[in-house]
Design an enzyme around this catalytic site. Structure first.
Site, PDB file in Angstrom:
ATOM      1  N   CYS A  61       0.836  -1.199   0.000  1.00  0.00           N
ATOM      2  CA  CYS A  61       0.000   0.000   0.000  1.00  0.00           C
ATOM      3  C   CYS A  61       0.876   1.256   0.000  1.00  0.00           C
ATOM      4  O   CYS A  61       1.515   1.543  -0.998  1.00  0.00           O
ATOM      5  CB  CYS A  61      -0.991  -0.041   1.158  1.00  0.00           C
ATOM      6  SG  CYS A  61      -2.347   1.150   0.975  1.00  0.00           S
ATOM      7  N   HIS A  76      -3.569  -5.462   0.925  1.00  0.00           N
ATOM      8  CA  HIS A  76      -2.898  -5.737   2.201  1.00  0.00           C
ATOM      9  C   HIS A  76      -2.874  -7.226   2.543  1.00  0.00           C
ATOM     10  O   HIS A  76      -3.844  -7.759   3.102  1.00  0.00           O
ATOM     11  CB  HIS A  76      -3.623  -5.009   3.329  1.00  0.00           C
ATOM     12  CG  HIS A  76      -3.420  -3.534   3.352  1.00  0.00           C
ATOM     13  ND1 HIS A  76      -2.438  -2.931   4.108  1.00  0.00           N
ATOM     14  CD2 HIS A  76      -4.075  -2.537   2.715  1.00  0.00           C
ATOM     15  CE1 HIS A  76      -2.498  -1.619   3.945  1.00  0.00           C
ATOM     16  NE2 HIS A  76      -3.478  -1.358   3.091  1.00  0.00           N
ATOM     17  N   GLU A  99      -1.122  -8.573   4.973  1.00  0.00           N
ATOM     18  CA  GLU A  99      -1.018  -8.739   6.430  1.00  0.00           C
ATOM     19  C   GLU A  99      -2.383  -8.708   7.104  1.00  0.00           C
ATOM     20  O   GLU A  99      -2.533  -9.187   8.230  1.00  0.00           O
ATOM     21  CB  GLU A  99      -0.095  -7.658   7.020  1.00  0.00           C
ATOM     22  CG  GLU A  99      -0.697  -6.285   7.234  1.00  0.00           C
ATOM     23  CD  GLU A  99      -0.858  -5.451   5.976  1.00  0.00           C
ATOM     24  OE1 GLU A  99      -1.275  -4.282   6.091  1.00  0.00           O
ATOM     25  OE2 GLU A  99      -0.570  -5.962   4.862  1.00  0.00           O
TER      26      GLU A  99
END
Length: 225
Positions: A85, A202, A204
């Site tokens: 990002c 994302h 994560e």
């Protein structure tokens, strides 16, 4: 041996990334950008957030932090480097990867789950997937539209350096499935080495079983192999 998760003023996905890596048994530590990379660094994550408030343009100011000289040197030596990002914006601004991320076609901040098609499964970031596999990651950005010159994009595609494309649930790449207007629906690309990558969604945020899907683990496992 440790993965350095670089913190800039405005980073806000740094601790999420450390936690996701720790869940996979990968040592990671937060590294303030003014302190430089630790000597035992074996990987680098440029995390999401809003470094320097996205003033000037997203990632432009963080890309000029002295630590980025160290990150570029590490990348040139083969150290795995991942920009997520805002970290993807920093990566492009630092010339770790080609192209640029700019304002969404909608001109709005967008926070939603999207489907991605794995374009190249023969990389450290995608070898836990199959080519053509559809995964689901969240996005949260206002400047996520990937732009690059047509000739340069042709080179990237010919060299299989596109990692993911936005698609629908069935894997079809359509304008409707492209959340931000990215050129050719590109969601993630490789640098000159396949050990360097940036992506706007994302991983994560979809890596911990206790909060839902774990599709993102396949990307982060690159740091443990």
């Amino acid at each position: 041996m440790t993965v350095a998760v670089v913190q800039f003023g405005g980073s806000n996905c740094d601790r999420d990334t450390v936690r996701a890596l720790a869940h996979l048994g990968i040592d990671a530590e937060l590294v303030w950008h003014e302190d430089g990379l630790p000597e035992d660094t074996t990987g680098v994550v440029l995390p999401g957030g809003f470094s320097y408030g996205d003033y000037l343009r997203a990632g432009a100011m963080a890309a000029r932090s002295p630590i980025m000289d160290e990150v570029r040197e590490a990348a040139a030596d083969g150290t795995p480097v991942l920009g997520i990002c805002n970290g993807a914006q920093i990566g492009c601004e630092s010339s770790l990867t080609p192209g640029a991320f700019t304002t969404n076609e909608s001109a709005r901040f967008q926070c939603e789950r999207v489907h991605l098609r794995v374009e190249n499964a023969d990389t450290p970031w995608t070898d836990h997937f199959e080519a053509g596999e559809v995964v689901e990651f969240p996005i949260a950005h206002g400047e996520g539209r990937y732009e690059i010159g047509d000739d340069r994009l042709d080179e990237l595609e010919a060299d299989d350096r596109v990692l993911f494309r936005y698609c629908d649930e069935g894997g079809e790449v359509t304008p409707e499935a492209n959340p931000n207007g990215s050129k050719h629906s590109v969601a993630g690309v490789l640098g000159d080495r396949d050990s360097v990558a940036v992506l706007m969604p994302h991983p994560e945020r979809v890596s911990l079983p206790d909060i839902g899907r774990t599709d993102g683990q396949g990307v982060l496992r690159a740091f443990g192999e």
